[in-house]
Write an enzyme that holds these catalytic residues in place. Structure first.
Site, PDB file in Angstrom:
ATOM      1  N   SER A  43       0.853  -1.190   0.000  1.00 37.68           N
ATOM      2  CA  SER A  43       0.000   0.000   0.000  1.00 37.68           C
ATOM      3  C   SER A  43       0.885   1.235   0.000  1.00 37.68           C
ATOM      4  CB  SER A  43      -0.879   0.014   1.254  1.00 37.68           C
ATOM      5  OG  SER A  43      -1.556   1.245   1.406  1.00 37.68           O
TER       6      SER A  43
ATOM      7  N   TYR B 275      -1.518  -0.862  10.517  1.00 38.80           N
ATOM      8  CA  TYR B 275      -1.572  -1.056   9.066  1.00 38.80           C
ATOM      9  C   TYR B 275      -0.282  -0.562   8.410  1.00 38.80           C
ATOM     10  CZ  TYR B 275      -3.653  -1.016   4.355  1.00 38.80           C
ATOM     11  OH  TYR B 275      -3.931  -1.234   3.028  1.00 38.80           O
TER      12      TYR B 275
END
Length: 273
Positions: A142, A155
């Site tokens: 990501s 995350y």
């Protein structure tokens, strides 16, 4: 439309969003697609649709955070198919958890377990099925693995780990003809975004999307099918000399240092409306 003809592909996190879009594209490109997810209902719907139109798609209930589940899956694939050509480690979860001193340990452990540990486990147990003939591994990272987000340190840690884990695998297996790259999406219109920020029909979801319009140079959220096309490039022989890379597909967000003039430039905001 046959860039993956006669290729056997495993896709985790295959039920919705980027995973689902990639299953559909890879099947159209001629691959035998083996789908893994805990959400079997949505996977089965996709598989049925594609198989009714000449595809070759099989589904498996797999929890990538569980070593037992992954090893059982790998054994089934070995028994039924022998080898695989492409592994797309796409399964992942995300959730805000507050500042680090407030962050729930169980949430941190869950995100690391699914996103990072899951990528490790599926790679560890499916890599032996690629050693003889080589192939391509794609790990979903990501843009949040390259820079930080407010209240999402778990995350950030997981995706940052995936980005560098990808490079480690690329070095480890280059001599076996296995290429390993990561795909780092920006903000993509998926069910996960609906869950995190609200759907397009909800007020908070609309505010989130409006904010992303001006902060993203291309002026919109990405689509799952756009990420699937990047994954196709990495899976196919079109990227035969690409390994150890992180391909960012974020609409240009990582191209600038900070919003600066974008915050006060009314013309910039207007052009995204």
């Amino acid at each position: 439309m046959s860039r993956l003809q006669n290729k056997t592909v495993v896709i985790t996190g295959a039920a919705t969003g980027i995973g689902q879009a990639t299953v559909e594209l890879f099947a159209k490109e001629g691959a035998t697609v083996l789908c893994a997810d805990v959400n079997t209902e949505e996977m089965n719907k996709t598989a049925e649709k594609l198989n009714n139109n000449g595809g070759n798609v099989e589904t498996f209930h797999v929890d990538v955070s569980s070593e037992e589940s992954v090893t059982s899956f790998a054994n089934k694939i070995k028994e039924e198919y022998g080898t695989i050509d492409v592994l797309f480690n796409n399964a992942g979860v995300d959730q805000e958890g507050g500042k680090v001193h407030e962050y729930p340990v169980e949430l941190f452990d869950r995100i690391i377990s699914v996103d990072l540990r899951g990528t490790f486990l599926t790679s560890k147990y499916l890599l032996p099925l690629m050693m003889e003939n080589g192939g391509s591994i794609i790990n979903t990272s990501s843009m949040s693995g390259r820079a930080a987000d407010l209240d999402r340190s778990g995350y950030n840690a997981a995706k940052g780990g995936i980005t560098n884990f990808t490079k480690a695998m690329a070095i480890d297996y280059a001599r076996q003809g296995i290429r390993v790259n990561s795909l780092s999406p920006g903000t993509i219109e998926t069910p996960l975004i609906d869950e995190l920020a609200g759907s397009k029909e909800e007020e908070m979801g609309q505010k989130f999307r409006d904010a992303n319009k001006w902060v993203t140079p291309l002026g919109r959220l990405g689509r799952p099918d756009e990420m699937a096309k990047v994954a196709l490039f990495l899976a196919s022989d079109d990227s035969s000399y690409v390994t150890g890379e992180d391909i960012t597909a974020d609409g240009g967000i990582m191209a600038y240092t900070w919003p600066g003039k974008m915050l006060i430039d009314e013309q910039w905001k207007k052009e995204t409306e």
